[in-house]
Design an enzyme around this catalytic site. Structure first.
Site, PDB file in Angstrom:
ATOM      1  N   HIS A   1      34.807  74.336  32.551  1.00  0.00           N
ATOM      2  CA  HIS A   1      35.994  74.436  33.397  1.00  0.00           C
ATOM      3  C   HIS A   1      35.675  75.100  34.737  1.00  0.00           C
ATOM      4  O   HIS A   1      36.452  74.991  35.681  1.00  0.00           O
ATOM      5  CB  HIS A   1      37.064  75.252  32.662  1.00  0.00           C
ATOM      6  CG  HIS A   1      38.441  74.652  32.705  1.00  0.00           C
ATOM      7  ND1 HIS A   1      38.722  73.357  33.078  1.00  0.00           N
ATOM      8  CD2 HIS A   1      39.653  75.205  32.409  1.00  0.00           C
ATOM      9  CE1 HIS A   1      40.028  73.144  33.005  1.00  0.00           C
ATOM     10  NE2 HIS A   1      40.612  74.251  32.611  1.00  0.00           N
TER      11      HIS A   1
ATOM     12  N   ASN B   1      45.170  77.534  35.603  1.00  0.00           N
ATOM     13  CA  ASN B   1      46.489  76.891  35.595  1.00  0.00           C
ATOM     14  C   ASN B   1      47.415  77.399  36.694  1.00  0.00           C
ATOM     15  O   ASN B   1      48.472  76.819  36.918  1.00  0.00           O
ATOM     16  CB  ASN B   1      47.161  77.065  34.232  1.00  0.00           C
ATOM     17  CG  ASN B   1      46.401  76.331  33.147  1.00  0.00           C
ATOM     18  OD1 ASN B   1      45.418  75.639  33.400  1.00  0.00           O
ATOM     19  ND2 ASN B   1      46.850  76.488  31.912  1.00  0.00           N
TER      20      ASN B   1
ATOM     21  N   ASP C   1      36.466  70.269  37.577  1.00  0.00           N
ATOM     22  CA  ASP C   1      35.919  69.533  36.432  1.00  0.00           C
ATOM     23  C   ASP C   1      36.825  68.357  36.095  1.00  0.00           C
ATOM     24  O   ASP C   1      38.028  68.420  36.323  1.00  0.00           O
ATOM     25  CB  ASP C   1      35.794  70.463  35.221  1.00  0.00           C
ATOM     26  CG  ASP C   1      37.142  71.034  34.792  1.00  0.00           C
ATOM     27  OD1 ASP C   1      37.819  71.675  35.622  1.00  0.00           O
ATOM     28  OD2 ASP C   1      37.548  70.834  33.630  1.00  0.00           O
TER      29      ASP C   1
ATOM     30  N   ASN D   1      45.602  70.910  34.750  1.00  0.00           N
ATOM     31  CA  ASN D   1      46.650  71.858  35.141  1.00  0.00           C
ATOM     32  C   ASN D   1      46.343  72.589  36.444  1.00  0.00           C
ATOM     33  O   ASN D   1      47.255  72.959  37.175  1.00  0.00           O
ATOM     34  CB  ASN D   1      46.905  72.857  34.013  1.00  0.00           C
ATOM     35  CG  ASN D   1      47.561  72.187  32.821  1.00  0.00           C
ATOM     36  OD1 ASN D   1      48.373  71.279  32.982  1.00  0.00           O
ATOM     37  ND2 ASN D   1      47.209  72.614  31.630  1.00  0.00           N
TER      38      ASN D   1
END
Length: 194
Positions: free
Chosen positions: A22, A71, A96, A117
């Site tokens: 991530h 997020n 990513d 997100n």
């Protein structure tokens, strides 16, 4: 500022997440800073920032890593865009991408968030999805592993062998996007490898 670009590498803060899939967006921004021997410093937009130039006399690059979790990346991204007076089309988000095979870089402007997100939050905070994205392929998990767990895992041993090349390619893609535009960068990075 006329020729300023904000390059936002998405990821999660802290050592627990540093080497995870991530965080590849932040790894790419780290590579761009390392190429110019620049260090990151705290910025009031809740991000770490390195100000530099694409090349001497070239466009200014504001390399940024939000201090927020993935997020809620939009606040820092929009805050930096306001601070540097940069329109969304000059806010490049590096992130990513599950739906692109590992070791692949794709670029686009606008469109949906594809369930990402961080990208969703940046679009909401900027008030538009029309910003350039450098999408770094991490692929989907094999078997039944939840993608939400997959993205928070470190890269596997085989992936780590090619990871420096992937990060370098994605950094090249950012530089080419700023220097030559989206279409030129797409033509180079979307072409099949020889």
């Amino acid at each position: 500022m006329a020729d300023t670009w904000v390059i936002v590498g998405l990821g999660n803060p802290g050592p627990r997440y540093e080497a995870t899939r991530h965080n590849i967006g932040q790894m790419v921004v780290d590579e761009l800073a390392a190429r110019r021997s620049e260090a990151f410093r705290a910025h009031k937009a809740n991000a770490r920032v390195a100000e530099t130039w694409l090349r001497p006399g070239g466009p200014k690059l504001v390399l940024a890593k939000p201090n927020s979790f993935m997020n809620v990346s939009g606040g820092p991204a929009a805050g930096l865009a306001r601070f540097y007076d940069v329109d969304p089309e000059r806010v490049v988000v590096v992130h990513d991408e599950l739906d692109i095979p590992f070791d692949t870089v794709k670029l686009k402007t606008g469109g949906g968030h594809g369930g990402h997100n961080g990208v969703r939050d940046v679009a909401k905070a900027l008030g538009t999805p029309e910003f350039p994205r450098v999408r770094v392929g991490i692929g989907r998990p094999v078997g039944r592993q939840d993608p939400a767990d997959w993205v928070l895992d470190p890269f596997g041993a085989t992936e780590r062998q090619t990871l420096p090349i992937l990060i370098s390619d994605a950094a090249d893609a950012v530089e080419m996007l700023v220097e030559e535009g989206l279409v030129a960068a797409q033509q180079r990075f979307h072409a099949p490898r020889a």
